[in-house]
Design a protein around this motif. Structure first.
Motif, PDB file in Angstrom:
ATOM      1  N   UNK A 153      30.798  20.670  -1.524  1.00  0.00           N
ATOM      2  CA  UNK A 153      29.931  20.013  -0.559  1.00  0.00           C
ATOM      3  C   UNK A 153      30.580  18.764   0.040  1.00  0.00           C
ATOM      4  N   UNK A 154      31.640  18.296  -0.592  1.00  0.00           N
ATOM      5  CA  UNK A 154      32.330  17.094  -0.136  1.00  0.00           C
ATOM      6  C   UNK A 154      33.231  17.397   1.070  1.00  0.00           C
ATOM      7  N   UNK A 155      33.510  18.692   1.299  1.00  0.00           N
ATOM      8  CA  UNK A 155      34.397  19.106   2.387  1.00  0.00           C
ATOM      9  C   UNK A 155      33.620  19.214   3.704  1.00  0.00           C
ATOM     10  N   UNK A 156      34.350  19.086   4.785  1.00  0.00           N
ATOM     11  CA  UNK A 156      33.795  19.272   6.125  1.00  0.00           C
ATOM     12  C   UNK A 156      34.185  20.643   6.651  1.00  0.00           C
ATOM     13  N   UNK A 206      36.524  30.168   9.740  1.00  0.00           N
ATOM     14  CA  UNK A 206      36.000  28.941   9.160  1.00  0.00           C
ATOM     15  C   UNK A 206      36.968  28.380   8.117  1.00  0.00           C
ATOM     16  N   UNK A 207      37.139  27.070   8.126  1.00  0.00           N
ATOM     17  CA  UNK A 207      37.976  26.397   7.121  1.00  0.00           C
ATOM     18  C   UNK A 207      37.278  25.088   6.735  1.00  0.00           C
ATOM     19  N   UNK A 208      37.804  24.423   5.684  1.00  0.00           N
ATOM     20  CA  UNK A 208      37.203  23.191   5.184  1.00  0.00           C
ATOM     21  C   UNK A 208      38.296  22.159   4.957  1.00  0.00           C
ATOM     22  N   UNK A 209      37.999  20.909   5.272  1.00  0.00           N
ATOM     23  CA  UNK A 209      38.987  19.863   5.028  1.00  0.00           C
ATOM     24  C   UNK A 209      38.302  18.646   4.412  1.00  0.00           C
TER      25      UNK A 209
END
Length: 282
Positions: free
Chosen positions: A219-222, A189-192
């Protein structure tokens, strides 16, 4: 002088011949030793398998005897006959379980052995068929005993315990699979996030020119799965990656609308430095 030279030549030839013969003898001895080791290994493997064969055949012999004792006891009446039936049926069940384990062991020995042959394989298959036939006979015998209202409490209890164990193992396996799945998902899992400078500052993602240095809004990341999501559309004609990622692991290319698209060519390398991706757009 010539005689002396001839004599020296003859001596050297004899020495060379002996050395060559000695070398040949050593090589021959080494081959014999190697073959001997192979023969010993095969003998040991065959002996192990034959011992297992013997144990299985002895198990079948004991099962046949117990079946005969049950058949005789069925003709009798009273508590004594029922007790003998219970004891022999329990013995048959345990011996069949033991034979099943021995056959599985024999299959493993045959797979790992350097001794290969259709005869051994067919013998194992024959024993497996014999075990299956015994299982069918045991089921028929149970049915016959049930018709005569002979309850074998020990077997019933054992079957119940086995069912409980299977249920516990099923639950444990399911929980373990769910744990592994969760760990695997977390691992991949990663976030962008991409946004303008003002947007990134507002979410504390960019502070005083530094990225991800303070309590930023996660929370702003996807969230994405790095094994699946390898292309991120940035919807901007200007894009700059602010987090640290190997340049060889991605490309920034424009699409038909002249807007940038981030394509991750090597996900493992790309996300190895950071599981968070921040892109500055205009």
């Amino acid at each position: 002088m010539k005689k002396l030279f001839y004599l020296v030549v003859c001596v050297l030839a004899v020495v060379a011949c002996k050395q060559e013969r000695s070398k040949t003898e050593i090589e021959a001895m080494q081959k014999v030793d190697s073959l001997s080791r192979i023969v010993v290994q095969k003998d040991n493997e065959i002996n192990d398998m034959m011992n297992t064969f013997g144990e299985i055949e002895e198990g079948f012999r004991e099962i046949n005897e117990a079946q005969n004792r049950v058949a005789i006891a069925k003709q009798g009446e009273g508590t004594s006959s029922a007790q003998r039936i219970r004891e022999n049926m329990l013995f048959i069940q345990n011996t069949m379980t033991q034979n099943r384990e021995l056959i599985n062991k024999l299959k493993q020995q045959l797979r790992e052995s350097s001794v290969k042959g259709d005869a051994l394989r067919k013998l194992v298959e024959s024993m497996q068929l014999q075990l299956d036939e015994k299982e069918q006979q045991l089921q028929q015998l149970r049915a016959q005993l049930d018709e005569k209202e002979i309850r074998i409490m020990e077997l019933d209890e054992k079957v119940a315990n086995l069912n409980d164990n299977v249920s516990e193992l099923t639950t444990e396996t399911k929980q373990r699979a769910e744990t592994i799945s969760a760990q695997d998902k977390q691992l991949h899992t990663a976030w962008f996030v991409f946004g303008t400078k003002s947007e990134l500052k507002e979410q504390q993602i960019l502070v005083d020119g530094k990225v991800l240095q303070s309590s930023f809004n996660k929370e702003y990341f996807t969230k994405i799965d790095i094994r699946v999501d390898k292309e991120i559309k940035l919807y901007s004609s200007s894009a700059k990656i602010l987090t640290s990622h190997p340049a060889s692991a991605y490309t920034l290319q424009r699409d038909a609308n002249k807007q940038y698209v981030l394509r991750i060519t090597d996900p493992q390398q790309f996300w190895s430095t950071s599981k968070y991706l921040v892109v500055l757009v205009k």
